[in-house]
Design a protein around this motif. Sequence first.
Motif, PDB file in Angstrom:
ATOM      1  N   UNK A 227      19.374 118.869 -45.581  1.00 50.95           N
ATOM      2  CA  UNK A 227      19.662 119.104 -46.993  1.00 50.95           C
ATOM      3  C   UNK A 227      20.753 120.135 -47.189  1.00 50.95           C
ATOM      4  N   UNK A 228      20.714 121.202 -46.384  1.00 48.91           N
ATOM      5  CA  UNK A 228      21.768 122.221 -46.445  1.00 48.91           C
ATOM      6  C   UNK A 228      23.110 121.602 -46.062  1.00 48.91           C
ATOM      7  N   UNK A 229      23.094 120.766 -45.026  1.00 48.51           N
ATOM      8  CA  UNK A 229      24.331 120.084 -44.627  1.00 48.51           C
ATOM      9  C   UNK A 229      24.901 119.275 -45.790  1.00 48.51           C
ATOM     10  N   UNK A 230      24.052 118.532 -46.492  1.00 44.45           N
ATOM     11  CA  UNK A 230      24.518 117.715 -47.611  1.00 44.45           C
ATOM     12  C   UNK A 230      25.137 118.581 -48.700  1.00 44.45           C
ATOM     13  N   UNK A 231      24.485 119.692 -49.020  1.00 46.00           N
ATOM     14  CA  UNK A 231      25.030 120.582 -50.053  1.00 46.00           C
ATOM     15  C   UNK A 231      26.362 121.173 -49.619  1.00 46.00           C
ATOM     16  N   UNK A 232      26.452 121.560 -48.353  1.00 45.43           N
ATOM     17  CA  UNK A 232      27.723 122.097 -47.859  1.00 45.43           C
ATOM     18  C   UNK A 232      28.818 121.032 -47.901  1.00 45.43           C
ATOM     19  N   UNK A 233      28.460 119.802 -47.579  1.00 45.91           N
ATOM     20  CA  UNK A 233      29.442 118.732 -47.592  1.00 45.91           C
ATOM     21  C   UNK A 233      29.942 118.452 -49.005  1.00 45.91           C
ATOM     22  N   UNK A 234      29.067 118.578 -49.987  1.00 44.62           N
ATOM     23  CA  UNK A 234      29.435 118.279 -51.372  1.00 44.62           C
ATOM     24  C   UNK A 234      30.043 119.479 -52.097  1.00 44.62           C
ATOM     25  N   UNK A 235      29.971 120.658 -51.493  1.00 44.40           N
ATOM     26  CA  UNK A 235      30.451 121.864 -52.169  1.00 44.40           C
ATOM     27  C   UNK A 235      31.906 121.766 -52.644  1.00 44.40           C
ATOM     28  N   UNK A 236      32.824 121.204 -51.845  1.00 41.34           N
ATOM     29  CA  UNK A 236      34.217 121.160 -52.332  1.00 41.34           C
ATOM     30  C   UNK A 236      34.426 120.314 -53.576  1.00 41.34           C
ATOM     31  N   UNK A 237      33.583 119.315 -53.803  1.00 38.08           N
ATOM     32  CA  UNK A 237      33.810 118.414 -54.930  1.00 38.08           C
ATOM     33  C   UNK A 237      32.810 118.607 -56.069  1.00 38.08           C
ATOM     34  N   UNK A 238      31.663 119.237 -55.793  1.00 42.37           N
ATOM     35  CA  UNK A 238      30.659 119.414 -56.840  1.00 42.37           C
ATOM     36  C   UNK A 238      30.378 120.884 -57.123  1.00 42.37           C
ATOM     37  N   UNK A 239      30.921 121.780 -56.302  1.00 39.83           N
ATOM     38  CA  UNK A 239      30.712 123.198 -56.528  1.00 39.83           C
ATOM     39  C   UNK A 239      31.579 123.746 -57.640  1.00 39.83           C
ATOM     40  N   UNK A 240      31.432 125.053 -57.846  1.00 37.11           N
ATOM     41  CA  UNK A 240      32.216 125.773 -58.851  1.00 37.11           C
ATOM     42  C   UNK A 240      31.953 125.270 -60.266  1.00 37.11           C
ATOM     43  N   UNK A 241      30.733 124.834 -60.515  1.00 36.41           N
ATOM     44  CA  UNK A 241      30.321 124.488 -61.876  1.00 36.41           C
ATOM     45  C   UNK A 241      29.132 125.368 -62.249  1.00 36.41           C
ATOM     46  N   UNK A 242      28.868 125.466 -63.528  1.00 36.81           N
ATOM     47  CA  UNK A 242      27.760 126.314 -63.979  1.00 36.81           C
ATOM     48  C   UNK A 242      26.426 125.806 -63.431  1.00 36.81           C
ATOM     49  N   UNK A 243      26.233 124.499 -63.481  1.00 43.30           N
ATOM     50  CA  UNK A 243      24.962 123.936 -62.989  1.00 43.30           C
ATOM     51  C   UNK A 243      24.776 124.222 -61.504  1.00 43.30           C
TER      52      UNK A 243
END
Length: 791
Positions: free
Chosen positions: A258-274
């Motif tokens: 799960x941590x891997x998935x979040x890290x993988x998605x961080x560049x495209x889904x991160x930096x948002x308020x949610x």
Amino acid sequence: MADPTALTFFCLMLPFLAAIFAPMAIGRVGHGASWVLALAPLFAFIHFLTFLPQIADGGVVTGGYAWVPSLNLSFSWFLDGLSLTFALLITGIGTLIVLYSGGYMKGHPQQGRFLSFILLFMGAMLGLVVSDSFLMLFVYWELTSLTSFLLIGFDHEREAARRAALQALVVTGIGGLSLLAGLIFLWNMTGVTQLSLLVHVDDTLRDSPFYLAALLLLLGGAFTKSAQFPFHFWLPNAMEAPTPVSAYLHSATMVKAGVYLLMRLNPVMGETAAWEILLPFFGGITLIAGTALAIRQTDLKLMLAYTTMASLGLLVMLTGFGAPHAVEAAVLYLVAHSLFKGALFMVAGLVDHEAGTRDVTKLGGLRGDMPITFAAAVLAALSMGGLPLFLGFLAKEEIYYALAHGALRSIVFTLVGIVGNGLMFVIGFAVALKPFLGPRVETPRHAHEGPLLMWLGPALLAALGLFAGILSGVTHRFVSTPMASAVAGEPTVVEITTVPHIGMPLLLSIVTVAFGVFVYLQLDRARAMMRHLLDAIGSGPDRGFDHFVSGLVRMSVAVTRVVQPGRLEVYITVSFILVASALLIPAIVYDELPDVPAWPSDVLFHEWAFFLLAAVGLFAVLRASDRLTAIVSLGIQGFAVAVIFLLFGAADLSFTQFMVETLSVVILALVMTRLRLSPRDHRPRRQMIIDTVIAVACGLGFTMLLIKTTQLPFNTALTEFFNAYSKIIAHGANVVNVIIVDFRGTDTLGEISVVMITGLAVLALIRVRLRNPLPDTTAAKAEVAGEGERP
């Protein structure tokens, strides 16, 4: 030179191949089979190791094979700093786990099965982290859940192991469905089906109105797999598995998916308020809850399991924090945690294996008996406690460097980090020191140092934690910097060294260590306080899961009693009501009723005769005085319809109808000879009226559907297609046969399979009847006759 794509594919398949031969290897080679089987992950580790220079220079490795090009589906992989680090951890630690399992499971009658499961899981996890295709990612994701179910429930004779395995499968399985829905959202929002292409969609995801829905679904998958609050309860229960499983699945691999998935998605889904609210919030709660629950435990594995849960919370919190250096802190801590937690789990297994207990209150003085194990435990605890020279120290310093800022949010999460890290310091040293120091305590077994297979893994992992910290420049060059760049989505350089730098991070580290030492010295009192607090809170999510499953079972029973009452007439009645509704309601609501057909004027006399014969046969069925007469009359009606098909040019359909009617009459007559045939119908008049209405509605519905179909313009597209291609593609002149055998080949195969299975079931029932004849034939006939009298 070997094709790198083919070699990578071979390495991805290698654990599965080794799993197939594991039971055979144990049977043939015996104790030394683990050395042979460990060559499979070792080969894969060396292969992935060769990619380090290319990845360190900012490159990526891609490959794969097209599967369904028309749907953009492929079996493809993508190696960058993030996936390569995970691949090295999975194969490297996996090699040590296979060896460790050989010593831990020595003499176990199911050692081959166990090693097979471990290797299957290794292949699933390896495929997950290198997957580029969404479909490949999901398939491997679910495969990790299935294989972990087998591993957790390995000791299936114990109820606790079965419950833990089922719980893990249910929780992570539900999360897998959530992940699938989230990936479908990503596909529809971006139009891409590969993770490597997501980085090129700019702000498409963040600006989409479906961003929050996709994020929540993906978090459902990640949080369940990585045991985030409130889905954390399955992880400690999974300690029912043998210790090699705990050391591998629940510290270094599966739980980090799960941590891997979040890290993988961080560049495209991160930096948002949610993103920056949900991840730190749930990660912080998981961190505090995990360490608090760990303090309460006395079982070495449970103590480590709850700190694993806490560490996963810390990683999620850092991944979503959004501050500079938070990503660097996350990647450093992920690698450090894999090393020291894998080592400590193996130490716990060694102690249990040699001393016969994992209860820390019943252990002591083992230092002289198990010196190598003690040394490995201390080195791992020093890294877990974040003390200088170790990789854990670098991670902790980077954590405080990322968290410690003046804003209220930063202050809150800094305090969360201090409390969490301090309590993990306590547990790390409790596991590493309590069993080994102090006066010698009598244990169920006479403890001594374990075999090489068992202490090699913890010793190497603990030493790696030290060397990775001392040689931080090499670590950052080949591991930390490429991994942080992949998670951040942009070039990122990690520079922290083991030399302490005066500043706020060092001060917070000192505070953390002081807090940890204080609690460690008062560990028994802290354990008692935590026990009282948790008892006052009452049952948590673990007990709630039992209530949920129990309620689900009760609801299922209640629903089954309604929809499956065990009466055939109810099933038939409901089925025909639904058929009639499906045929009539849409036609009436959407005004699709057919026009009244004109009376046919070109029907010949003999054709009218057979229509009349069919009607007479139907009337005879309705007026038959007994069941046998009704069966024969039904056959007359069916034969008349078959002749009508023949007269209107459908010879093949007519032949089929003749066969069906003949077999139906014969079979029904044979069946009815076993029953009393004199009663005609025992249904009350009210029931007969209801059944008549339903039957007429079904007949009327089909009649109107057929009339409406014939009134529409005939579309010859399919006719032209089959006429044109039956001869060319299938090399058959009989179009109907070609359609059935070739164009509908899979459907026909399914129909044949159903008939075959039905025949086998009938044969099995006949054989059972022959082997167990009724003792009293007269009584049996009376019983059958009695059943025939039922309405």
